[in-house]
Design a protein around this motif. Structure first.
Motif, PDB file in Angstrom:
ATOM      1  N   ASN A 145       0.806  -1.228   0.000  1.00  0.00           N
ATOM      2  CA  ASN A 145       0.000   0.000   0.000  1.00  0.00           C
ATOM      3  C   ASN A 145       0.839   1.278   0.000  1.00  0.00           C
ATOM      4  O   ASN A 145       0.617   2.187   0.801  1.00  0.00           O
ATOM      5  CB  ASN A 145      -0.954  -0.008   1.193  1.00  0.00           C
ATOM      6  N   LEU A 146       1.789   1.335  -0.937  1.00  0.00           N
ATOM      7  CA  LEU A 146       2.553   2.570  -1.121  1.00  0.00           C
ATOM      8  C   LEU A 146       1.722   3.499  -2.007  1.00  0.00           C
ATOM      9  O   LEU A 146       1.366   3.132  -3.137  1.00  0.00           O
ATOM     10  CB  LEU A 146       3.906   2.264  -1.777  1.00  0.00           C
ATOM     11  N   MET A 147       1.435   4.695  -1.522  1.00  0.00           N
ATOM     12  CA  MET A 147       0.568   5.636  -2.241  1.00  0.00           C
ATOM     13  C   MET A 147       1.411   6.721  -2.917  1.00  0.00           C
ATOM     14  O   MET A 147       2.288   7.312  -2.298  1.00  0.00           O
ATOM     15  CB  MET A 147      -0.422   6.288  -1.286  1.00  0.00           C
ATOM     16  N   HIS A 148       1.125   6.977  -4.173  1.00  0.00           N
ATOM     17  CA  HIS A 148       1.690   8.134  -4.865  1.00  0.00           C
ATOM     18  C   HIS A 148       0.832   8.417  -6.090  1.00  0.00           C
ATOM     19  O   HIS A 148      -0.031   7.604  -6.473  1.00  0.00           O
ATOM     20  CB  HIS A 148       3.156   7.937  -5.236  1.00  0.00           C
ATOM     21  N   SER A 149       1.048   9.565  -6.698  1.00  0.00           N
ATOM     22  CA  SER A 149       0.268   9.912  -7.882  1.00  0.00           C
ATOM     23  C   SER A 149       1.149   9.864  -9.109  1.00  0.00           C
ATOM     24  O   SER A 149       2.372   9.992  -9.029  1.00  0.00           O
ATOM     25  CB  SER A 149      -0.359  11.303  -7.736  1.00  0.00           C
ATOM     26  N   VAL A 150       0.521   9.656 -10.258  1.00  0.00           N
ATOM     27  CA  VAL A 150       1.231   9.520 -11.517  1.00  0.00           C
ATOM     28  C   VAL A 150       0.392  10.155 -12.615  1.00  0.00           C
ATOM     29  O   VAL A 150      -0.840  10.193 -12.535  1.00  0.00           O
ATOM     30  CB  VAL A 150       1.498   8.030 -11.826  1.00  0.00           C
ATOM     31  N   VAL A 151       1.046  10.649 -13.669  1.00  0.00           N
ATOM     32  CA  VAL A 151       0.348  11.310 -14.767  1.00  0.00           C
ATOM     33  C   VAL A 151       0.167  10.343 -15.928  1.00  0.00           C
ATOM     34  O   VAL A 151       1.123   9.694 -16.367  1.00  0.00           O
ATOM     35  CB  VAL A 151       1.112  12.563 -15.220  1.00  0.00           C
ATOM     36  N   ARG A 152      -1.072  10.251 -16.401  1.00  0.00           N
ATOM     37  CA  ARG A 152      -1.357   9.457 -17.594  1.00  0.00           C
ATOM     38  C   ARG A 152      -0.855  10.173 -18.833  1.00  0.00           C
ATOM     39  O   ARG A 152      -0.523  11.357 -18.797  1.00  0.00           O
ATOM     40  CB  ARG A 152      -2.866   9.233 -17.733  1.00  0.00           C
ATOM     41  N   ASP A 153      -0.844   9.465 -19.965  1.00  0.00           N
ATOM     42  CA  ASP A 153      -0.413  10.083 -21.220  1.00  0.00           C
ATOM     43  C   ASP A 153      -1.328  11.219 -21.660  1.00  0.00           C
ATOM     44  O   ASP A 153      -0.902  12.125 -22.380  1.00  0.00           O
ATOM     45  CB  ASP A 153      -0.336   9.016 -22.327  1.00  0.00           C
ATOM     46  N   ASP A 154      -2.612  11.175 -21.210  1.00  0.00           N
ATOM     47  CA  ASP A 154      -3.527  12.249 -21.602  1.00  0.00           C
ATOM     48  C   ASP A 154      -3.457  13.436 -20.645  1.00  0.00           C
ATOM     49  O   ASP A 154      -4.246  14.373 -20.742  1.00  0.00           O
ATOM     50  CB  ASP A 154      -4.956  11.727 -21.696  1.00  0.00           C
ATOM     51  N   GLY A 155      -2.535  13.378 -19.657  1.00  0.00           N
ATOM     52  CA  GLY A 155      -2.349  14.490 -18.734  1.00  0.00           C
ATOM     53  C   GLY A 155      -3.109  14.364 -17.440  1.00  0.00           C
ATOM     54  O   GLY A 155      -2.899  15.167 -16.508  1.00  0.00           O
ATOM     55  N   GLU A 156      -4.005  13.398 -17.301  1.00  0.00           N
ATOM     56  CA  GLU A 156      -4.754  13.245 -16.065  1.00  0.00           C
ATOM     57  C   GLU A 156      -3.855  12.638 -14.986  1.00  0.00           C
ATOM     58  O   GLU A 156      -3.099  11.699 -15.237  1.00  0.00           O
ATOM     59  CB  GLU A 156      -5.968  12.334 -16.297  1.00  0.00           C
ATOM     60  N   ARG A 157      -3.940  13.184 -13.770  1.00  0.00           N
ATOM     61  CA  ARG A 157      -3.155  12.661 -12.657  1.00  0.00           C
ATOM     62  C   ARG A 157      -4.014  11.685 -11.862  1.00  0.00           C
ATOM     63  O   ARG A 157      -5.152  11.975 -11.522  1.00  0.00           O
ATOM     64  CB  ARG A 157      -2.645  13.800 -11.775  1.00  0.00           C
ATOM     65  N   LEU A 158      -3.406  10.526 -11.531  1.00  0.00           N
ATOM     66  CA  LEU A 158      -4.107   9.490 -10.794  1.00  0.00           C
ATOM     67  C   LEU A 158      -3.391   9.205  -9.480  1.00  0.00           C
ATOM     68  O   LEU A 158      -2.152   9.179  -9.425  1.00  0.00           O
ATOM     69  CB  LEU A 158      -4.160   8.190 -11.610  1.00  0.00           C
ATOM     70  N   LEU A 159      -4.153   8.935  -8.438  1.00  0.00           N
ATOM     71  CA  LEU A 159      -3.583   8.460  -7.189  1.00  0.00           C
ATOM     72  C   LEU A 159      -3.659   6.931  -7.225  1.00  0.00           C
ATOM     73  O   LEU A 159      -4.741   6.360  -7.428  1.00  0.00           O
ATOM     74  CB  LEU A 159      -4.362   8.994  -5.985  1.00  0.00           C
ATOM     75  N   VAL A 160      -2.499   6.307  -7.016  1.00  0.00           N
ATOM     76  CA  VAL A 160      -2.445   4.851  -7.135  1.00  0.00           C
ATOM     77  C   VAL A 160      -1.862   4.238  -5.872  1.00  0.00           C
ATOM     78  O   VAL A 160      -1.119   4.884  -5.116  1.00  0.00           O
ATOM     79  CB  VAL A 160      -1.613   4.406  -8.360  1.00  0.00           C
ATOM     80  N   SER A 161      -2.201   2.965  -5.657  1.00  0.00           N
ATOM     81  CA  SER A 161      -1.657   2.176  -4.553  1.00  0.00           C
ATOM     82  C   SER A 161      -0.790   1.066  -5.151  1.00  0.00           C
ATOM     83  O   SER A 161      -1.245   0.341  -6.054  1.00  0.00           O
ATOM     84  CB  SER A 161      -2.789   1.567  -3.722  1.00  0.00           C
ATOM     85  N   VAL A 162       0.432   0.954  -4.628  1.00  0.00           N
ATOM     86  CA  VAL A 162       1.399  -0.009  -5.178  1.00  0.00           C
ATOM     87  C   VAL A 162       1.749  -1.051  -4.118  1.00  0.00           C
ATOM     88  O   VAL A 162       2.010  -0.710  -2.954  1.00  0.00           O
ATOM     89  CB  VAL A 162       2.673   0.706  -5.647  1.00  0.00           C
TER      90      VAL A 162
END
Length: 411
Positions: A370-387
């Protein structure tokens, strides 16, 4: 007193000459060495000759008959006890049918009566050379037979310890067998005698129908190319059991004429089943990865991507080639903390898991959860993800890959 006189002028044949008359012995030695490639050692009685024979190697004995202490016949009898085939020529002035008959019965090689004049030594030299030629030929044949028997012994020992069957067969559709090793019994349930006779037809009784044409074509192609062949096929044993075997063979040619096929066949049923099990496991793993509702990303230890599933491509709205061309810390990801700050290098999922996993083994419980960080998609949308992540080890229990799952939070 006995005297030994030895001449060695580089002759090829060493001759032991027993003659009680020293002058005749010296004369005979001189003429024999002149007439042939002979090296003559002269002694004056049979006991001395036996001592020399026990200590040295000779290829021919020439002996007088009348000698003190032991006659030529008695000398011959003593020689034959230890040297049954050594050429022995009785060269004597005592000529009689009785002596000749006795010498022959004791195993004399040749019998020659002494005459006057030096011509007799030319005849004697010729007799010696003929006798030695025959003796050497016999020794060479014995040596080759011994070598052949030793080679056969080693071959049979090797073949008996091989996990399969060695064979020789004709290049015909039914593969008529002319030789099979004892390993045939365990492999096929048939004895070598059955397989090399009309009792069992290899093509009809052993090979499974579906393999015959394909096997024939593969072998013929290899023979045409003068190359060894390797084939894997199914056979049926004497009790009806199905086995998969691996065969390696080659053609035996003489002046471009194919004489036979020779090769080795071994049971690979267990190995084939293992391969099938591994293939099914790979297929199952592949299906699980590709149909997983979460993204799966597998990293090499240098940070590049080894594998990503389709769900990863959906999450990031990107192409597989684009992801595979990046590393875990590529600027294109624009990784940030949940608070919006740039994600420190040490907090990257890859960096954290690799640091935990280095020096560990499969028995260690190493995970990233459950490492949390955000990442940018190719279309520019930022997502918060759990790794989440875990290490993958190779057959030697060495760290090989890092496996991560990724899910979009509140999707």
């Amino acid at each position: 007193m006995t005297v030994g006189v030895e001449r060695n002028r580089g002759g090829d044949v060493r001759v032991l000459h027993a003659e009680d008359d020293p002058q005749l012995g010296a004369l005979a030695g001189e003429f024999l060495e002149r007439e042939g490639e002979l090296a003559v050692t002269h002694v004056e009685d049979a006991p001395t000759a036996l001592e020399r024979l026990a200590a040295e190697d000779f290829e021919c004995i020439v002996s007088d008959y009348d000698m003190p202490g032991m006659t030529g016949i008695e000398f011959l009898d003593a020689v034959r006890e230890d040297h049954p085939d050594l050429p022995f020529i009785l060269f004597t002035g005592k000529g009689s049918e009785e002596v000749a008959s006795d010498a022959i019965s004791k195993g004399v090689t040749d019998y020659l009566q002494k005459e006057t004049g030096t011509e007799q030594y030319e005849v004697l030299a010729n007799r010696i050379e003929n006798a030695v030629d025959g003796y050497r030929t016999e020794r060479e044949l014995e040596r080759r037979v011994k070598q052949l028997r030793e080679s056969e012994r080693r071959f049979r020992t090797l073949v008996s310890n091989l996990p399969g069957m060695v064979y020789r067969c004709e290049n015909e559709r039914g593969w008529p067998m002319t030789f099979v090793s004892d390993g045939a019994v365990e492999l096929t349930g048939y004895t070598p005698d059955e397989l090399t006779s009309d009792a069992v037809d290899w093509g009809e009784d052993v090979l499974v129908d579906a393999n015959r044409d394909e096997l024939w074509e593969a072998v013929q192609a290899a023979l045409d190319a003068r190359e060894p062949f390797q084939v894997e096929y199914e056979l049926r044993t004497a009790d009806g059991e199905s086995k998969w075997v691996w065969e390696r063979g080659r053609g035996v040619f003489e002046n471009d004429e194919l004489l036979a096929l020779e090769g080795f066949i071994t049971d690979v049923t267990d190995e084939r089943r293992l391969r099938e099990d591994l293939r099914r496991e790979r297929d199952l793993t592949r299906q699980l990865v590709e149909t997983s509702p979460v993204g799966i990303m597998v990293h090499e230890l240098d940070g590049t991507y080894h594998l990503v599933n389709d769900r990863v491509l959906e999450i990031f709205d990107t192409a597989r080639e684009a992801v595979m061309g990046r590393t875990y810390d590529d600027d294109e990801w624009e990784l940030r903390t949940p608070d919006g700050d740039p994600l420190p290098e040490a907090e990257h999922g890859f960096a954290k898991l690799k640091a935990k996993a280095e020096g560990t083994s499969p028995s260690d419980d190493v995970r990233l959860t459950n490492l949390m960080h955000s990442v940018v998609r190719d279309d520019g949308e930022r997502l918060l993800v759990s790794v989440n992540g875990a290490p993958l080890y190779d057959d030697d229990d060495e760290l090989e890959l890092l496996v991560f799952t990724i899910q979009v939070v509140d999707e």
